[in-house]
Design an enzyme around this catalytic site. Structure first.
Site, PDB file in Angstrom:
ATOM      1  N   HIS A 105       0.812  -1.222   0.000  1.00 12.98           N
ATOM      2  CA  HIS A 105       0.000   0.000   0.000  1.00 12.98           C
ATOM      3  C   HIS A 105       0.843   1.270   0.000  1.00 12.98           C
ATOM      4  CE1 HIS A 105      -4.041   1.258  -0.228  1.00 12.98           C
ATOM      5  NE2 HIS A 105      -4.566   0.316   0.529  1.00 12.98           N
TER       6      HIS A 105
ATOM      7  N   ASP B 134      -2.558   1.500  -4.774  1.00 10.54           N
ATOM      8  CA  ASP B 134      -3.835   1.788  -4.141  1.00 10.54           C
ATOM      9  C   ASP B 134      -4.935   0.969  -4.812  1.00 10.54           C
ATOM     10  OD1 ASP B 134      -2.840   3.803  -2.319  1.00 10.54           O
ATOM     11  OD2 ASP B 134      -2.610   5.089  -4.081  1.00 10.54           O
TER      12      ASP B 134
END
Length: 460
Positions: A431, A435
């Site tokens: 992350h 995304d």
């Protein structure tokens, strides 16, 4: 001839390798050693490997026991070798100036040869040979003591050996002509003493990963039961400890995200069923679903190259080469050999790569180069019957995708219910780099590629 004791050091098998564990000794004290003959088996962070001897002689002593870890450059055993007689040794009772003058004259040609060679024989990394360099030298009869090293610290690289072979330099593999050999404290093996290696390696024709039912791991229990308690101990093997370290590093440093998408692979199932028998007869290997899956993933990475990247604190490094790491389970570990330049291979080529890497993984014949350089990992957890997985990212890559088990389910199509072959694709993502938007589009593209297969799709 006089004897001397030399040390055999732990070589640097890969750039990132700083240590290795001696799994077991193949040679015992008193055994004879030939050049490049395996001395022991090593366990590294990546794969198991055999350590070849860099000298010819008799093994005198093990300095490292089985199961012990040793740093790169440290001595692991002592070998007795033949020492060259010092041709320039001064005769007894001779102190005349003429004798001294003769010694100086005899040593000058040898010194000139060393100077002309253009390398420092005492460079710190000069005598640390990689297995690839030793193998090339043995195949071409090259004396590594006379090859200039262009690597760090004077280390000899594969390029140096190949250039020596191409140049046909007479000094390579033979002793230079000189009126008298220079005094030497270390033996220089001749080309005749180099034992060529047999390039033929028998391979196993069964037990191919992804085309058989998964085998049940067999674990050897060591130690004793604790009296009065319902438990026992299992020693942690070096490879198990390495896996633990890598997994802990991944989950500690990488903030994992997770996504899943459902794919209709009915057409893919029909296509494979149509081609598999003919492919087996023509190519000699099984046609599994994995080459189709990897081809779909690779084509999606081309559209979304950020998936093929690495986090580097102040920047994100996007890899140009698409090297797919393939998770292969063995009876006691998981290894990720690499399909290099997967985007340049067709489905048939990918099938051969998968078959070769999976077989050599199970037979423990992988080289360090086979497991380095991966940029994106694909795992076939469906071979174990799994329908949902949350995989751990193969550090330091940005993502890993799993291909789950194909199951037939009722599906609504145009307001009608039909039985279709469905599969789940599960994606774990870093992350820090990725995304939900980009990963959702990536999974959608993989889905489109898989559902785009039909009976007219070519595998060549």
């Amino acid at each position: 001839m006089a004897k001397k004791i030399v040390e055999v050091a732990m070589p640097q098998l890969a750039e990132s390798l700083v240590s290795a564990t001696v799994d077991r000794w193949l040679k015992q004290p008193g055994d004879r050693l030939d050049m490049y003959e395996p001395i022991c088996e090593l366990i590294t962070d990546k794969v198991n490997a055999e350590l070849p001897s860099t000298v010819r002689g008799k093994l005198v002593k093990h300095l490292i026991g089985a199961g012990e870890t040793v740093e790169v450059g440290a001595a692991i055993c002592l070998v007795e070798v033949e020492a060259e007689a010092e041709a320039s040794a001064e005769p007894q009772g001779s102190d005349s100036p003429a004798s001294s003058s003769g010694e100086a004259a005899a040593s000058r040609p040898a010194a000139a040869v060393l100077s002309a060679a253009g390398f420092d024989a005492n460079a710190p990394m000069r005598h640390r040979y990689s297995p690839a360099v030793q193998r090339l030298a043995a195949e071409h009869g090259i004396d590594l003591n006379r090859v200039p090293g262009t690597g760090e610290g004077g280390r000899i690289t594969r390029k140096d050996v190949l250039e020596a072979v191409a140049s046909g330099n007479a000094a390579i593999g033979t002793s230079p002509a000189a009126p008298a050999p220079a005094p030497s404290s270390a033996p220089v093996p001749s080309a005749a003493s180099l034992a060529p290696m047999d390039p033929t390696i028998p391979v196993r024709s069964s037990g191919i990963h992804l085309s058989e039912s998964p085998r049940i791991p067999s674990i050897e229990v060591e130690g004793q039961e604790v009296p009065g308690r319902g438990e026992y101990f299992i020693d942690v093997t070096p490879i198990r400890n390495t896996i633990a370290t890598r997994m802990r590093q991944s989950v500690s440093e990488i903030p994992h995200g997770w996504m899943m998408i459902e794919v209709d692979v009915t057409n893919l199932v029909l296509l494979r069923n149509k081609l598999k028998d003919e492919f087996r007869k023509r190519e000699g290997i099984n046609l599994t679903y994995m080459p189709f899956m990897i081809k779909a993933v690779v084509n999606a990475i081309k559209d979304y190259p950020i998936m093929n990247s690495v986090w580097a604190v102040d920047k994100i490094i996007v890899k140009r080469d698409i090297n797919i790491s393939l998770s292969v389970g063995t009876e006691d570990s998981v290894v990720t050999p690499v399909i290099r330049h997967a985007d340049q291979k067709n489905i048939s080529g990918l099938a051969h790569e998968i078959d070769d890497l999976a077989r050599r993984t199970r037979e423990k014949k992988l080289k360090l180069d086979d497991v380095n350089g991966g940029t994106f990992t694909v795992n076939n957890t469906g071979s174990f019957g799994s329908i949902l997985t949350q995989p751990i990212i193969n550090y330091p890559q940005a993502a890993i995708i799993t291909f789950e088990s194909i199951v037939k389910r009722p599906v609504v199509i145009n307001d009608m219910i039909g039985v279709r072959s469905m599969v789940n694709l599960c994606l774990s993502l870093d992350h820090r780099i990725l995304d939900g938007v980009i990963c959702g589009r990536f999974l959608q593209r993989v889905k489109e590629n898989l559902e785009g297969y039909n009976l007219e799709t070519k595998v060549y």
